[in-house]
Design a protein around this motif. Structure first.
Motif, PDB file in Angstrom:
ATOM      1  N   GLN A  69      59.884  32.528 -44.482  1.00 29.50           N
ATOM      2  CA  GLN A  69      60.410  32.810 -45.812  1.00 29.50           C
ATOM      3  C   GLN A  69      60.077  31.635 -46.730  1.00 29.50           C
ATOM      4  OE1 GLN A  69      62.205  35.772 -46.214  1.00 29.50           O
ATOM      5  NE2 GLN A  69      62.002  36.208 -44.039  1.00 29.50           N
ATOM      6  N   TYR A  70      59.332  31.894 -47.788  1.00 28.47           N
ATOM      7  CA  TYR A  70      58.943  30.854 -48.742  1.00 28.47           C
ATOM      8  C   TYR A  70      59.804  30.983 -49.990  1.00 28.47           C
ATOM      9  CZ  TYR A  70      54.800  30.370 -45.835  1.00 28.47           C
ATOM     10  OH  TYR A  70      53.944  30.168 -44.789  1.00 28.47           O
ATOM     11  N   PHE A  71      60.286  29.836 -50.477  1.00 28.71           N
ATOM     12  CA  PHE A  71      61.152  29.851 -51.653  1.00 28.71           C
ATOM     13  C   PHE A  71      60.899  28.612 -52.502  1.00 28.71           C
ATOM     14  CE2 PHE A  71      63.282  27.710 -48.231  1.00 28.71           C
ATOM     15  CZ  PHE A  71      63.903  26.619 -48.825  1.00 28.71           C
ATOM     16  N   CYS A  72      61.313  28.665 -53.758  1.00 27.68           N
ATOM     17  CA  CYS A  72      61.116  27.550 -54.683  1.00 27.68           C
ATOM     18  C   CYS A  72      62.034  26.390 -54.308  1.00 27.68           C
ATOM     19  CB  CYS A  72      61.400  28.006 -56.107  1.00 27.68           C
ATOM     20  SG  CYS A  72      61.298  26.649 -57.316  1.00 27.68           S
ATOM     21  N   PRO A  73      61.477  25.163 -54.184  1.00 31.37           N
ATOM     22  CA  PRO A  73      62.316  24.014 -53.858  1.00 31.37           C
ATOM     23  C   PRO A  73      63.182  23.564 -55.037  1.00 31.37           C
ATOM     24  CG  PRO A  73      60.069  23.293 -54.198  1.00 31.37           C
ATOM     25  CD  PRO A  73      60.062  24.794 -54.271  1.00 31.37           C
ATOM     26  N   GLU A  74      62.878  24.030 -56.223  1.00 34.06           N
ATOM     27  CA  GLU A  74      63.639  23.642 -57.420  1.00 34.06           C
ATOM     28  C   GLU A  74      64.831  24.557 -57.674  1.00 34.06           C
ATOM     29  OE1 GLU A  74      62.958  20.803 -59.079  1.00 34.06           O
ATOM     30  OE2 GLU A  74      61.368  20.499 -57.603  1.00 34.06           O
ATOM     31  N   CYS A  75      64.600  25.880 -57.644  1.00 26.87           N
ATOM     32  CA  CYS A  75      65.666  26.821 -58.007  1.00 26.87           C
ATOM     33  C   CYS A  75      66.124  27.699 -56.846  1.00 26.87           C
ATOM     34  CB  CYS A  75      65.243  27.688 -59.185  1.00 26.87           C
ATOM     35  SG  CYS A  75      63.948  28.884 -58.799  1.00 26.87           S
ATOM     36  N   GLY A  76      65.389  27.699 -55.742  1.00 26.17           N
ATOM     37  CA  GLY A  76      65.765  28.493 -54.576  1.00 26.17           C
ATOM     38  C   GLY A  76      65.320  29.946 -54.611  1.00 26.17           C
ATOM     39  N   SER A  77      64.580  30.342 -55.639  1.00 21.19           N
ATOM     40  CA  SER A  77      64.129  31.740 -55.734  1.00 21.19           C
ATOM     41  C   SER A  77      63.241  32.127 -54.558  1.00 21.19           C
ATOM     42  CB  SER A  77      63.339  31.961 -57.026  1.00 21.19           C
ATOM     43  OG  SER A  77      64.160  31.788 -58.140  1.00 21.19           O
ATOM     44  N   PRO A  78      63.508  33.278 -53.919  1.00 20.45           N
ATOM     45  CA  PRO A  78      62.621  33.750 -52.864  1.00 20.45           C
ATOM     46  C   PRO A  78      61.292  34.200 -53.459  1.00 20.45           C
ATOM     47  CG  PRO A  78      64.493  35.247 -53.162  1.00 20.45           C
ATOM     48  CD  PRO A  78      64.647  34.146 -54.134  1.00 20.45           C
ATOM     49  N   LEU A  79      60.184  33.810 -52.824  1.00 23.57           N
ATOM     50  CA  LEU A  79      58.858  34.106 -53.373  1.00 23.57           C
ATOM     51  C   LEU A  79      57.985  34.923 -52.445  1.00 23.57           C
ATOM     52  CD1 LEU A  79      58.181  30.554 -54.812  1.00 23.57           C
ATOM     53  CD2 LEU A  79      58.677  32.624 -56.130  1.00 23.57           C
ATOM     54  N   PHE A  80      57.870  34.519 -51.178  1.00 21.05           N
ATOM     55  CA  PHE A  80      56.922  35.141 -50.258  1.00 21.05           C
ATOM     56  C   PHE A  80      57.509  35.224 -48.860  1.00 21.05           C
ATOM     57  CE2 PHE A  80      54.612  32.027 -52.983  1.00 21.05           C
ATOM     58  CZ  PHE A  80      54.035  32.924 -53.864  1.00 21.05           C
ATOM     59  N   VAL A  81      56.833  35.996 -48.032  1.00 21.54           N
ATOM     60  CA  VAL A  81      57.136  36.065 -46.607  1.00 21.54           C
ATOM     61  C   VAL A  81      55.823  36.314 -45.870  1.00 21.54           C
ATOM     62  CG1 VAL A  81      57.599  38.553 -46.585  1.00 21.54           C
ATOM     63  CG2 VAL A  81      58.658  37.094 -44.860  1.00 21.54           C
ATOM     64  N   ASN A  82      55.717  35.748 -44.682  1.00 23.26           N
ATOM     65  CA  ASN A  82      54.615  36.094 -43.777  1.00 23.26           C
ATOM     66  C   ASN A  82      55.087  35.824 -42.356  1.00 23.26           C
ATOM     67  OD1 ASN A  82      54.337  33.307 -43.477  1.00 23.26           O
ATOM     68  ND2 ASN A  82      52.175  33.253 -43.988  1.00 23.26           N
ATOM     69  N   GLY A  83      54.197  35.992 -41.415  1.00 31.73           N
ATOM     70  CA  GLY A  83      54.562  35.775 -40.022  1.00 31.73           C
ATOM     71  C   GLY A  83      53.790  34.617 -39.437  1.00 31.73           C
ATOM     72  N   GLU A  84      53.670  34.614 -38.130  1.00 34.80           N
ATOM     73  CA  GLU A  84      52.896  33.588 -37.440  1.00 34.80           C
ATOM     74  C   GLU A  84      51.710  34.236 -36.747  1.00 34.80           C
ATOM     75  OE1 GLU A  84      56.055  30.119 -36.325  1.00 34.80           O
ATOM     76  OE2 GLU A  84      55.876  31.745 -34.894  1.00 34.80           O
ATOM     77  N   GLY A  85      50.711  33.437 -36.423  1.00 38.25           N
ATOM     78  CA  GLY A  85      49.516  33.962 -35.757  1.00 38.25           C
ATOM     79  C   GLY A  85      48.773  34.908 -36.677  1.00 38.25           C
ATOM     80  N   GLU A  86      48.382  36.077 -36.151  1.00 40.32           N
ATOM     81  CA  GLU A  86      47.683  37.077 -36.967  1.00 40.32           C
ATOM     82  C   GLU A  86      48.535  37.538 -38.144  1.00 40.32           C
ATOM     83  OE1 GLU A  86      44.480  38.582 -37.045  1.00 40.32           O
ATOM     84  OE2 GLU A  86      44.170  36.726 -35.925  1.00 40.32           O
ATOM     85  N   ALA A  87      49.854  37.580 -37.968  1.00 39.34           N
ATOM     86  CA  ALA A  87      50.762  38.025 -39.029  1.00 39.34           C
ATOM     87  C   ALA A  87      50.810  37.050 -40.210  1.00 39.34           C
ATOM     88  CB  ALA A  87      52.161  38.241 -38.473  1.00 39.34           C
ATOM     89  N   ALA A  88      50.280  35.842 -40.027  1.00 38.70           N
ATOM     90  CA  ALA A  88      50.245  34.871 -41.133  1.00 38.70           C
ATOM     91  C   ALA A  88      49.196  35.236 -42.179  1.00 38.70           C
ATOM     92  CB  ALA A  88      49.973  33.466 -40.585  1.00 38.70           C
ATOM     93  N   LYS A  89      48.313  36.161 -41.837  1.00 33.24           N
ATOM     94  CA  LYS A  89      47.255  36.566 -42.763  1.00 33.24           C
ATOM     95  C   LYS A  89      47.714  37.617 -43.776  1.00 33.24           C
ATOM     96  CE  LYS A  89      43.684  35.598 -39.365  1.00 33.24           C
ATOM     97  NZ  LYS A  89      42.632  36.162 -38.523  1.00 33.24           N
TER      98      LYS A  89
END
Length: 131
Positions: A69-89
């Motif tokens: 789960q990727y989020f803004c370090p300033e305001c905490g807004s959720p931005l993106f999601v991905n997985g690991e391995g092949e799912a990271a693509k």
């Protein structure tokens, strides 16, 4: 479709409007503070970060599947999601961060067994155009 998005962390992406989905899983409910979360799915190659680097929270689902789960370090807004391995693509862009979100209508729903029971009744609630 070319889209842009931001909070303090900006991005650009090319996305297929047919790849917008609503997720009713309990993780999406908890992490969004909402009854569901809307996501646009794009290949990693179609996403370009243009602002601050987002922070990462690694969430392990009940199934054992890792979701980053990727989020803004300033305001905490959720931005993106991905997985690991092949799912990271494959990246999911959080619909609320997309500038052109009004043009992006969800095309499917997943994890419907976790959907809140009152969701179909929302159209019956009184509405106010502003607060």
């Amino acid at each position: 479709m070319h889209v842009t998005g931001r909070c303090h962390c900006g991005y650009e992406a090319e996305l297929d409007p047919k790849r917008i989905s609503i997720c009713h899983c309990t993780d999406c409910q908890t992490l969004s503070g909402s009854p569901f979360r809307v996501t646009a799915v794009v290949p990693e190659s179609d996403l370009k970060l243009t602002g601050h680097e987002p922070k990462l929270y690694r969430k392990v689902a009940e199934s054992g599947r890792v979701r980053q789960q990727y989020f803004c370090p300033e305001c905490g807004s959720p931005l993106f999601v991905n997985g690991e391995g092949e799912a990271a693509k494959i990246w999911g862009i959080r619909w609320g961060s997309i500038d052109q979100r009004a043009e992006l209508r969800p095309q499917r729903q997943i994890w419907c067994r976790s959907a809140v029971s009152w969701l179909p009744e929302m159209s019956e609630l009184p509405t106010v155009q502003t607060d």
